[in-house]
Design an enzyme around this catalytic site. Structure first.
Site, PDB file in Angstrom:
ATOM      1  N   GLU B  33       8.023 -43.523 -31.772  1.00 14.25           N
ATOM      2  CA  GLU B  33       7.193 -44.605 -32.247  1.00 14.25           C
ATOM      3  C   GLU B  33       6.001 -44.238 -33.197  1.00 14.25           C
ATOM      4  O   GLU B  33       5.042 -43.587 -32.535  1.00 14.25           O
ATOM      5  CB  GLU B  33       6.800 -45.323 -31.045  1.00 14.25           C
ATOM      6  CG  GLU B  33       6.200 -46.971 -31.383  1.00 14.25           C
ATOM      7  CD  GLU B  33       5.577 -47.643 -30.402  1.00 14.25           C
ATOM      8  OE1 GLU B  33       5.536 -46.941 -29.202  1.00 14.25           O
ATOM      9  OE2 GLU B  33       5.129 -48.618 -30.534  1.00 14.25           O
ATOM     10  N   ASP B  44      -4.424 -52.835 -28.059  1.00 12.18           N
ATOM     11  CA  ASP B  44      -4.584 -51.246 -27.857  1.00 12.18           C
ATOM     12  C   ASP B  44      -5.583 -51.323 -27.106  1.00 12.18           C
ATOM     13  O   ASP B  44      -6.524 -51.774 -27.389  1.00 12.18           O
ATOM     14  CB  ASP B  44      -4.308 -50.419 -29.164  1.00 12.18           C
ATOM     15  CG  ASP B  44      -2.776 -50.725 -29.904  1.00 12.18           C
ATOM     16  OD1 ASP B  44      -2.225 -50.357 -28.977  1.00 12.18           O
ATOM     17  OD2 ASP B  44      -3.033 -50.779 -30.974  1.00 12.18           O
TER      18      ASP B  44
END
Lengths: 406, 241
Positions: B33, B44
């Protein structure tokens, strides 16, 4: 309640936040029509926030500028020093009704943080405030005040370490604890239903102006002028007048130091492109690649790369006119209003004043203009004094440091 | 057991990325990914956020993704997913984004903040162009939202809320949720996976175990210690198996 305003707005969030936003939207739909809730909220506004705030006839300014008859809405007299308390009280009360135990919020200048911390103290919810490291450093007095209200402060070291980074940190933090925590956004932006909710809780500004002016003048205003960062005070002032097409609505963005990227926070006036950031679609100051750019303003509260989606839509529809005021013009307006009317404008609100000083002389004397003093300027003393009285202020700070640490 | 590993384009550099990708592929990771860095990531943790900032400071431009895709292929990856936030494809042009990445041989696209209601037609356009849109679900999401995942074969399932980069416990409830989805979907499951114990507990219930910020941290530590990237990443991967 619209999820979009034209092409702007929406709810661009991960699946993890959907249950919390759905719950919030449902709670808001229910309680915004609940008589008991509204009565409780109205009581807080009257007895705790100090509403209605006065609508002052600015007789001296009107005489000097020889243009429109000018009134100033004194939102800065609300408890905690700015209009931010209107929304903070509304959302904290709503959070309590839908069973939340704590509140998190981001803050730039610290005004929204202070209002949130105070509202949580008043209504008995725990409070945590996220603040970019740079903002926390330049707004230390507000950090101190939030702590006095019992709030826990998180300093955000990511990114550019200002407001947008505090928003990101809050969104992230919320995903881990949305079940018992309300995220209190202070500006008319973010994913649906925030823009609707903030407008709803801030609209008392405009409704009061309408009523107060009717009592004094028996007519509607011709021009309304407000500063515009995310847009909470401007949409709150403008919303009740949107249908009165003859009322000109003027929003003033931060012109900062110049037109180059990084020097200002003028989203509309610099023709910033569309983007999807922090959960909503609007105009953002960004690179061609879609990376959000740093902004600058002398006022921390306007130093933000995005703008509320409803304001972006109203700009596009040309219902709201957008102007900028530079840092320099803002400091001049701050001094002018202090001397002329005995009013210390917050630097954010002084953007509205700076634009007004140019607009009002061009209007007829039979016209009526209203400026929103969304906050008062006491909080800015470390910025204004350093700009306007550098030597004496520097000596004072030096003395204080010696006294404390010597 | 299949591993889907995560790297950020532009971090620490094209060369560093290439070495990390080689070590991961050689160590047995099957799917890569690649995250396109964004200035304002809302899902994140601090490690990926800082690495993304470093990549942008280093001058990363979205069009550079194609160099990183080539590097990943040269490292031996045949299965590559590209992840980023909505504003990147939106500015690039969603149609062009979908089509350019399909031409570059990407298997699937992840954009966690584009809602399943698909106002931007991302999911629809991706399917038309024969590149898999990979929606991001979360363990425990309500049934009426789960229904929206039905049309998609490949799913990325977060094991919990919060941000990447902190530890996750894999409960029996999580396992049950994943195994139910896995009957009809190819499920990539992860979020906060940092140990062999977690990998082992998760692997039987998913198509691939996703290991994300763990390798970003490895790269950050290697950078600080001036350690060789290939060996550091290879060592970190071995600890997971």
């Amino acid at each position: 309640m619209p999820k979009y305003f034209g092409q702007y707005g929406g709810q661009y969030v991960g699946e993890v936040l959907r249950p919390a936003l759905d719950e919030l939207a449902a709670g808001f739909a229910k309680y915004s029509r609940d008589k008991k809730f509204l009565a409780e909220y109205a009581d807080l506004l009257t007895n705790y926030a100090g509403r209605p705030t006065p609508l002052l006839y600015a007789a001296n300014l009107t005489r000097e500028l020889q243009g429109a008859k000018t009134y100033i809405k004194l939102e800065g007299l609300a408890n905690t020093g700015a209009h931010k308390i209107n929304n903070a009280l509304g959302q904290v009360l709503l959070a309590k009704k839908i069973g939340k135990k704590q509140v998190i919020a981001e803050t730039g200048a610290g005004q929204h943080g202070v209002a949130t911390a105070a509202a949580c103290a008043r209504l008995g919810l725990r409070c945590e405030i996220f603040m970019g490291a740079i903002d926390a450093a330049r707004q230390q007095p507000n950090v101190f005040l939030m702590k006095q209200y019992g709030a826990k402060i998180h300093i955000v070291e990511d990114g550019t370490r200002i407001l947008k980074d505090a928003v990101n940190a809050c969104l992230k933090n919320w995903t881990a604890r949305a079940a018992d925590t309300h995220y209190l956004i202070g500006s008319a932006l973010g994913p649906y239903p925030y823009p609707d909710m903030v407008r709803f809780f801030q609209s008392s500004i405009g409704r009061e102006i309408k009523k107060q002016l009717w009592q004094k003048e028996k007519k509607l205003p011709d021009v309304l002028i407000a500063c515009c960062g995310g847009g909470s005070n401007s949409i709150g002032m403008f919303a009740p007048f949107l249908r009165n097409k003859k009322v000109r609505l003027i929003a003033v963005e931060a012109g900062g130091r110049g037109r180059k990227a990084g020097q200002h926070a003028a989203r509309i006036c610099s023709r910033s492109p569309l983007g999807i950031v922090e959960g909503y679609k609007s105009r953002f100051i960004q690179t061609d690649d879609g990376q959000v750019l740093p902004t600058h303003s002398v006022s921390a509260g306007l130093d933000y790369a995005g703008i509320g989606p409803e304001l972006a839509a109203l700009a596009e529809a040309r219902r709201i006119e957008f102007l900028t005021a530079s840092d320099k013009e803002v400091l001049q307006a701050y001094q002018y209003l202090a001397r002329t009317e005995g009013l210390l404008f917050a630097l954010e609100s002084a953007h509205a004043a700076a634009a007004a000083l140019k607009i009002i002389p061009r209007l007829g004397q039979d016209q009526i203009a209203v400026i929103n003093m969304s906050g008062r300027g006491d909080k800015d003393i470390f910025i204004t004094a350093a700009e306007l009285s550098k030597k004496e202020w520097g000596e004072f700070l030096k003395q204080e440091v010696e006294r404390l640490c010597g | 057991m299949r591993l889907m590993v995560h790297l950020i384009a532009g971090f620490p550099s094209l060369q560093g990325f290439t070495e990390a990708a080689r070590a991961l592929r050689a160590g047995g990771a099957e799917i890569l990914e690649i995250q396109i860095p964004f200035s304002d990531p809302t899902a994140d943790g601090p490690d990926i956020t800082r690495a993304s900032e470093a990549a942008l400071r280093g001058g990363f431009k979205v069009r550079d993704i194609f160099k990183y895709l080539r590097a990943a292929r040269q490292a031996g990856f045949r299965r590559i997913l590209v992840m980023t936030y909505a504003n990147i494809p939106y500015r690039y042009g969603i149609k062009k984004y979908v089509s350019d990445l399909q031409k570059a041989g990407v298997e699937g696209l992840i954009v966690p903040d584009l809602p399943l209601e698909d106002e931007e037609s991302f999911y629809q356009l991706a399917r038309q162009k024969h590149i898999a849109p990979v929606p991001v679900g979360v363990v425990g999401m309500p049934a009426r939202r789960l229904k929206l995942l039905e049309p998609y074969h490949k799913l990325y399932i977060s094991l919990r809320g919060g941000t990447t980069g902190t530890a996750t416990r894999i409960s029996a409830e999580t396992q049950k949720f994943l195994s139910q989805l896995s009957v009809r979907h190819e499920v990539y499951g992860g979020f906060g996976i940092t140990s062999a114990r977690q990998v082992k507990a998760l692997a039987p219930f998913v198509h691939a175990v996703v290991v994300g910020s763990y390798f970003t941290r490895t790269l950050q530590e290697a950078g600080r210690a001036n350690a060789p990237i290939y060996q550091s990443v290879a060592g970190a991967l071995r600890k997971l198996l």
